[in-house]
Design a protein around this motif. Structure first.
Motif: not given
Ligand code: PLP
Length: 457
Positions: A214, A104, A256-257, A126, A254, A181, A216-217, A99-100, A52, A124, A185
């Motif tokens: 969600d 949320e 960041k991924k 968070t 997010s 999701t 992110c990935r 960020q993610g 991340s 996840f 993870n």
């Molecule tokens: C990283 C992540 C988040 C939170 O995102 P941040 O950018 O770290 O705040 C939420 N859900 C999933 C599945 C994530 O991988």
């Protein structure tokens, strides 16, 4: 040549890393209370703590950052970002966040009231914390396959439709939305299939309950659908992303991924009224809707990163690199959860520490040994899963032993993976000497980030 690992990019800038001496590593580990979250990055040689915000940006992204128009309102970078998110997700209303988890906070605050239940495949950390923060209760509708490491599940992240049906029948008036999701993870970064997404949609429609992703990935998830699910081999990953999101009412990400930046996120929605409510919360927590807690140059880097993250030559290399590390860890004598997926490799920690019980924190042992033997940083902690027991009709708290070797995107070479494999060999040889760990400090919210441990002697 398709089987080779040669990356579709070359290196333009380098960053020095070093291996501290054995004595230093012993001291550092002790001073860090055996927590990966208390070690300085400078003291780590190969950092596999997280995927991340750790990606290497491209020359195009760095160049774009010089085109930042740092206006508070209506920056041109916002409009390019909005256009990229609309094009990729198909949702009209685009809200940037820093960020993610900020997404949320904003979205869940607009949707969840105390006493609500939020079902999903697996939430996840968070996500769980933000649902709880709004007075809601997360439920994980994963099946028993999450814990079955003897078999390979191409879509271990799938939600169990029987469990969803049960929860919808019992609690439907308390459920404001279902959260899915992608490349999850908690499910060892295994994807969710299109068939499962469609089935979830059909069940949700019966009770008129919206679905959010969600995401992110999500690009890695959709690449794995292309590789593994019948009927998708001929489609582009971009088309698969659009199809998957067409079954949902909105998503957040997010960046960041899979969007290959170091900071950033967004919410994308179909419903204008919900978007307005989110924007009101956004001004309170993040900033004006044309920057959302980010520098405008960051929005420009995201717009480019989103498109680069969808490039299939890159995705092929990425998923192969993760699989290669999995092969190396297995050659070293450890068992990994298979098939490997997106963000990294997950260890069946009891294959290395069969003599330790859950209470003796085998995940912490794995982290400590990887650091001690080779200055490799991974993360291992018991992760809570609110599992639905259909026989007893109850939600029960179970744990998933989360031991992850997360690979930063575009940042490490094949030789780095081989180094990690060699460290694992040494760890496997000496694992029987590790007597486990105990918790000395664990706060209530997101405890694993702040925990302190000590070795059992
Ligand atoms: C990283 C992540 C988040 C939170 O995102 P941040 O950018 O770290 O705040 C939420 N859900 C999933 C599945 C994530 O991988």
């Amino acid at each position: 040549m398709r089987r080779t690992l040669a990356p579709p990019f070359r290196i333009k800038v380098v960053e020095a890393i070093r291996i501290p001496s054995r004595e230093e590593r012993e001291r550092i580990l002790k001073e860090a209370h055996y927590s990966p979250f208390r070690i300085r990055s400078e003291d780590v040689y190969i950092d596999l703590l997280t995927d991340s915000g750790t990606a290497a940006m491209s020359d195009e992204q760095w160049a774009a950052m010089m085109r930042g128009d740092e206006a508070y309102v209506g920056s041109k970078n916002y409009y390019r970002f909005e256009e990229a998110v609309r094009e990729i997700t198909g949702f009209e209303h685009v809200i940037p966040t820093h960020q993610g988890r900020a997404a949320e906070n904003v979205l869940f605050g607009a949707l969840i009231k105390p006493g609500d239940i939020i079902p999903g495949n697996t939430h996840f950390d968070t996500t769980r914390a933000h649902i709880a923060d709004k007075g809601g209760k997360p439920i994980d509708l994963i099946g028993e396959w999450l814990w079955d490491f003897d078999h390979e599940y191409p879509f271990r992240g799938n939600l169990d439709p029987a469990r969803l049906e049960y929860v919808l029948r019992k609690y439907h008036d308390k459920i404001p939305f279902i959260l899915l999701t992608g490349v999850n993870n908690v499910a060892a970064s295994s994807p969710i299939s299109m068939e499962n997404i469609r089935e979830t949609r059909e069940l949700a429609e019966r009770y008129d309950i919206p679905i959010f992703f969600d995401a992110c990935r999500f690009f890695e998830n959709c690449y794995l659908i292309k590789m593994r699910e019948a009927g998708y081999g001929g489609k582009s990953v971009a088309e698969i992303v659009r199809e998957a999101l067409s079954y949902a009412d909105g998503c957040y990400m997010s960046c960041k991924k899979d969007a290959l930046v170091n900071i950033g996120g967004f919410i994308a929605l179909g419903d204008e009224k919900l978007a307005e409510r989110c924007k009101e919360r956004l001004v309170l927590y993040e900033g004006f809707p044309t920057y959302g807690g980010l520098a405008r140059r960051d929005l420009e880097a995201i717009a480019i990163g989103l498109r680069e993250g969808l490039d299939e030559r890159y995705l092929e290399w990425r998923v192969r690199q993760v699989a290669y590390l999995g092969e190396l860890l297995e050659r070293a004598g450890a068992r990994v959860i298979k098939p490997t997926g997106g963000s990294g490799v997950f260890l069946d920690v009891y294959s290395v520490y069969p003599h330790l019980s859950e209470k003796e924190l085998p995940g912490v042992a794995a982290f400590a040994d990887m650091y001690l033997e080779g200055a490799v940083r991974i993360v291992g902690a018991p992760f809570p899963v609110d599992f639905v027991d259909l026989d007893r009709g109850e939600v029960e708290r179970r744990t998933f032993e989360f031991v992850r070797f997360a690979i930063p995107r575009r940042a490490l070479t094949k030789a780095h993976m081989e180094y990690v494999g060699a460290v694992m060999e040494r760890v496997v040889e000496r694992a029987h000497l590790n007597k486990g760990f105990r918790v000395v400090y664990w706060p209530e919210i997101l405890g694993h980030f702040f925990a302190r441990y000590e070795p059992i002697s």
